[in-house]
Write an enzyme that holds these catalytic residues in place. Structure first.
Site, PDB file in Angstrom:
ATOM      1  N   THR A  65       0.840  -1.199   0.000  1.00 35.94           N
ATOM      2  CA  THR A  65       0.000   0.000   0.000  1.00 35.94           C
ATOM      3  C   THR A  65       0.869   1.241   0.000  1.00 35.94           C
ATOM      4  O   THR A  65       2.065   1.191   0.290  1.00 35.94           O
ATOM      5  CB  THR A  65      -0.897   0.072   1.249  1.00 35.94           C
ATOM      6  OG1 THR A  65      -0.083   0.375   2.396  1.00 35.94           O
ATOM      7  CG2 THR A  65      -1.653  -1.207   1.465  1.00 35.94           C
ATOM      8  N   ASP A  66       0.261   2.376  -0.302  1.00 35.45           N
ATOM      9  CA  ASP A  66       0.907   3.642   0.001  1.00 35.45           C
ATOM     10  C   ASP A  66       0.707   3.919   1.491  1.00 35.45           C
ATOM     11  O   ASP A  66      -0.015   3.206   2.193  1.00 35.45           O
ATOM     12  CB  ASP A  66       0.338   4.768  -0.864  1.00 35.45           C
ATOM     13  CG  ASP A  66       1.362   5.865  -1.121  1.00 35.45           C
ATOM     14  OD1 ASP A  66       2.283   6.028  -0.299  1.00 35.45           O
ATOM     15  OD2 ASP A  66       1.229   6.576  -2.126  1.00 35.45           O
ATOM     16  N   TYR A  67       1.319   4.957   1.970  1.00 33.56           N
ATOM     17  CA  TYR A  67       1.441   5.257   3.397  1.00 33.56           C
ATOM     18  C   TYR A  67       0.072   5.320   4.093  1.00 33.56           C
ATOM     19  O   TYR A  67      -0.741   6.183   3.781  1.00 33.56           O
ATOM     20  CB  TYR A  67       2.163   6.592   3.547  1.00 33.56           C
ATOM     21  CG  TYR A  67       2.734   6.895   4.901  1.00 33.56           C
ATOM     22  CD1 TYR A  67       4.081   6.690   5.165  1.00 33.56           C
ATOM     23  CD2 TYR A  67       1.943   7.399   5.922  1.00 33.56           C
ATOM     24  CE1 TYR A  67       4.632   6.984   6.402  1.00 33.56           C
ATOM     25  CE2 TYR A  67       2.473   7.699   7.165  1.00 33.56           C
ATOM     26  CZ  TYR A  67       3.821   7.493   7.398  1.00 33.56           C
ATOM     27  OH  TYR A  67       4.352   7.800   8.628  1.00 33.56           O
ATOM     28  N   THR A  68      -0.192   4.394   4.982  1.00 33.45           N
ATOM     29  CA  THR A  68      -1.414   4.291   5.815  1.00 33.45           C
ATOM     30  C   THR A  68      -2.707   4.198   5.007  1.00 33.45           C
ATOM     31  O   THR A  68      -3.779   4.458   5.533  1.00 33.45           O
ATOM     32  CB  THR A  68      -1.536   5.465   6.823  1.00 33.45           C
ATOM     33  OG1 THR A  68      -1.788   6.695   6.118  1.00 33.45           O
ATOM     34  CG2 THR A  68      -0.298   5.602   7.684  1.00 33.45           C
ATOM     35  N   SER A  69      -2.636   3.777   3.756  1.00 35.09           N
ATOM     36  CA  SER A  69      -3.860   3.833   2.948  1.00 35.09           C
ATOM     37  C   SER A  69      -4.884   2.758   3.323  1.00 35.09           C
ATOM     38  O   SER A  69      -6.067   2.910   3.002  1.00 35.09           O
ATOM     39  CB  SER A  69      -3.535   3.763   1.459  1.00 35.09           C
ATOM     40  OG  SER A  69      -2.984   2.526   1.097  1.00 35.09           O
TER      41      SER A  69
END
Length: 744
Positions: free
Chosen positions: A289-293
């Site tokens: 994932t991208d950051y905290t997505s």
């Protein structure tokens, strides 16, 4: 621990003498590695499996790299499989020692980082680099970035960004290749090849990560993290091909995007991650994932809590959770409660372990953390030379009406004015990884190094980048009056582009426009040098300034590269890969729009146009001037009718009609005039960058194949249709020569 158990562990992690070299691609398989992965997987507890699916960040503070104490404990407990934002041979070795020496199964960590346009040696931002149209140079810059990054203990880069972007309000346009699908696909391939080199497992290669999957460049209103909504036709025709090109080139990993797509956030979108990526494209690497997505699917409104968000992501096909920690918090409990199949976790772990084995980390967990290699690799002279060459290739000459450029190095008094002239931090742009902005060459320094000893270089700041202060203005005007020529440097701050840097206005920020107007009033010859990460609305500059140069953010060697162009040591050859609008109200504006039932007619009110603005861009896609001139002959086809199995050769004679040697990017476009669905007015299908001496001519030939003429037809099948095609060749998307043929 009994002896048999120890032997099984040794066999699994490669300590039983198995030292073979692993270079399997993302779409390939290695049976020996598969066996070792499976052998290790059977030994892992559920908690250890979930740990491999977790990616946490390290941090940097004024004293250097750090990691949160709770993350250290998580590593020891086998709850972390990868770390990002940790680099440096010594630091990565220390973190790796925790995983290898203090965990039950000694599984090594994977280290990732945003190596976007260079690691220590910074190259132009990707949007700028794309303007070179030089695929070999772009592959080389990625190759150098991989060499430096891998020498500092990194295994994995979160690049290339393959998002097609047609709204320059979106700050992340700076990270991509612009608006065109074909060019974006070619650049994606080149960058993957550069990052991964001769193969995964080589010491100078890093895992590439295709991002942001998918259609992040189409966020509503150009506002970062916003929603995306489009038909499957547009998704497949415009946005998906660059990602697929990167996957087909062997990219090892894929990153999900922040946006939702048609109502489903990407990190929970099974249609994207499983149906398209794995089943249609046969991608066998892992998805992060991208950051905290995963966490963000709760405010998106598609997940109720941590458990539902984690389950949605894993079931969609997401293997690794970046920073949210939701997988660690929820997956084990969901399996124990019978709400989630453990086999889904096994599949994800298997894909991650596969890459760790391919990298050779089980044979030698510290093989990328070699301080001696780090010292001899980072910022080598040949890397700096390549950065300078790549930077000057990325510069686009937008205007040179009075041939002020190139400047003489023997000018008596040269004024360098503007907030970008001595702005060292801004030169390397956003997403500049581990680049040290203090080592960047400023525009002022580059000019001073280039001029003759007898030239007096005058400097005035003129204004700040983005405030209303006028305290520097009077001095700038006075300095301009003393000079024979003024180089006026204006633009955006580096962090006004990139992530979380959307802008509703594309005008020059602060009082820079006033500065330009006041300097122009002095009557001195003025060259405007732009530093920016997106198209700006510079109508006034275009109308009133004779020479305008687009330099983007060029990286470590920015000042030298700009001086090379200003003084004619390099003849600019860059071409825009994104349309420059006249006003924000025209956005989205791109060259390959479709026609309407009422095409623009200036004499008919009831046609598709604005009351208060032209339909035309300020500068079209593919545009860029040179210090020489090029003329194009007629477009000649080897046949006027072809069958669906035939190819057509398209030739055009290009002549350097000026007095200097120069490079030209010869561009080939097509138009399908009638189809079962409407087609764009132009589509780039190929290009060649050629070097011509003064007076030299060259016949440039392209071959159009069935693939080039295919599209998603009315029934969404991909292929050709009989009919008439127009083909265009020129130096940009607007100024072209035309011919036509019929596909029978």
């Amino acid at each position: 621990m009994n002896r048999i158990y120890l032997i099984v562990i040794a066999a699994a992690i490669g300590l039983a003498g198995c030292q073979e070299k692993h270079t399997a691609s993302a779409s390939g398989s290695n049976s020996k590695i598969d066996h070792r992965v499976d052998s290790l997987l059977v030994l892992m507890t559920l908690e250890e499996k979930v740990g491999q699916l977790t990616l946490f960040t390290s941090d940097y503070d004024v004293t250097g790299p750090t990691i949160r104490e709770n993350y250290k404990e998580d590593i020891k407990a086998g709850k972390v499989g990868a770390i990002f934002n940790a680099f440096g041979a010594d630091y990565t070795r220390k973190l790796q020692e925790i995983a290898v020496k203090e965990t039950r199964l000694h599984i090594p960590l994977l280290f990732g980082y945003d190596v976007i346009h260079g690691h220590r040696t910074i190259f132009p931002i990707p949007l700028g680099e794309s303007a070179s149209w030089d695929l070999a140079a772009m592959e080389q810059s990625a190759r150098i970035a991989a060499e430096e990054a891998s020498a500092e203990g990194l295994h994995w880069t979160f690049a290339p960004m393959c998002d097609i972007a047609r709204d320059p309000r979106w700050g992340r346009m700076a990270e991509g290749a612009g608006e065109d699908t074909y060019l974006g696909s070619r650049i994606a391939e080149a960058r993957v090849k550069g990052f991964q080199g001769k193969g995964i497992g080589e010491l100078d290669a890093v895992l590439a990560c295709v991002k942001h999957f998918a259609a992040y460049g189409a966020v509503q209103a150009g506002r970062d993290y916003h929603t995306t909504d489009m038909s499957d036709r547009v998704l497949r025709e415009v946005y998906l091909p660059p990602y697929k090109a990167a996957v087909d080139a062997g990219a090892a990993t894929v990153m999900t995007s922040f946006n939702e797509l048609n109502g489903i956030p990407a990190s929970g979108n099974k249609y994207l991650m499983t149906d398209i990526l794995r089943k249609e494209w046969n991608f066998t690497g892992f998805v992060v994932t991208d950051y905290t997505s995963i966490m963000e699917m709760i405010p998106h409104g598609i997940a109720e809590d941590t458990a539902s968000a984690a389950a949605l992501a894993l079931e969609a096909g997401v293997d690794m959770d970046m920073q949210a920690g939701f997988y660690n918090d929820a997956l084990g409990k969901l399996v124990k409660e019978g709400k989630l199949k453990e086999s889904l976790i096994d599949d994800a772990v298997r894909r991650i372990l596969q890459k760790k084995f391919e990298l050779g980390l089980f044979e030698d967990p510290y093989r990328f953390s070699n301080e001696e290699r780090e010292k001899t690799t980072v910022m080598k002279k040949e890397f700096l030379d390549a950065a300078r060459d790549g930077a000057r290739k990325s510069i686009v000459l937008l205007k040179n009406d009075k041939n002020i450029l190139p400047l003489s190095k023997s000018i008596k008094r040269l004024a360098v004015i503007g907030p970008m002239a001595d702005a060292r931090r801004e030169m390397i742009g956003s997403w500049s990884a581990a680049g040290d902005w203090k080592k960047a060459v400023t525009i002022l320094e580059g000019i001073k190094a280039a001029v003759s000893p007898g030239t007096q270089v005058l400097y005035a700041k003129g204004s700040n980048i983005n405030d209303d202060s006028t305290k520097y203005l009077a001095q700038a005007i006075q300095t301009a009056k003393q000079a024979d020529v003024v180089v006026l440097t204006v633009g955006e701050a580096a962090l006004m582009t990139g992530e979380a840097a959307s802008r509703a206005s594309l005008n020059l920020p602060g009082i820079q426009q006033r500065l330009v107007e006041e300097i122009q009033k002095t009557g001195k010859p003025v060259v405007v040098v732009l530093s920016n990460g997106r198209p700006l609305t510079i109508n006034w500059i275009d109308q009133h300034i004779s020479s305008v140069v687009e330099t983007w953010f060029l990286g470590t060697q920015a000042g030298h590269a700009i001086a090379d162009v200003l003084f004619g040591d390099y003849n600019p050859a860059g071409k825009l890969t994104v349309t420059f609008p006249r006003s924000v109200g025209q956005i989205p504006l791109f060259y390959n729009m479709k026609n309407t039932g009422r095409p623009m007619d200036p004499n008919n009110k009831y046609t598709s146009k604005y009351l208060d603005e032209s339909n035309e861009p300020l500068y079209p896609f593919g545009y860029g001037l040179s210090y020489t001139t090029f003329s194009y002959g007629d477009v000649v086809l080897d046949k006027n009718k072809i069958s669906q199995q035939e190819e057509v050769k398209v030739t055009c004679k290009v002549t350097n009609s000026g007095k200097l040697a120069g490079e030209e990017v010869v561009q080939l476009y097509i138009r399908d005039l009638v189809g079962s669905v409407t087609r764009p007015v132009k589509e780039l299908r190929n290009f060649q960058k050629i070097l011509l001496q003064p007076g030299e001519s060259k016949d440039v030939t392209f071959t159009l194949t069935q693939q080039d003429l295919s599209f998603y037809r009315k029934d969404m099948s991909f292929g050709v249709e009989p009919g008439k095609f127009e083909v265009y060749i020129g130096g940009n998307s607007r100024d072209v020569k035309k011919a036509a043929f019929v596909l029978q």
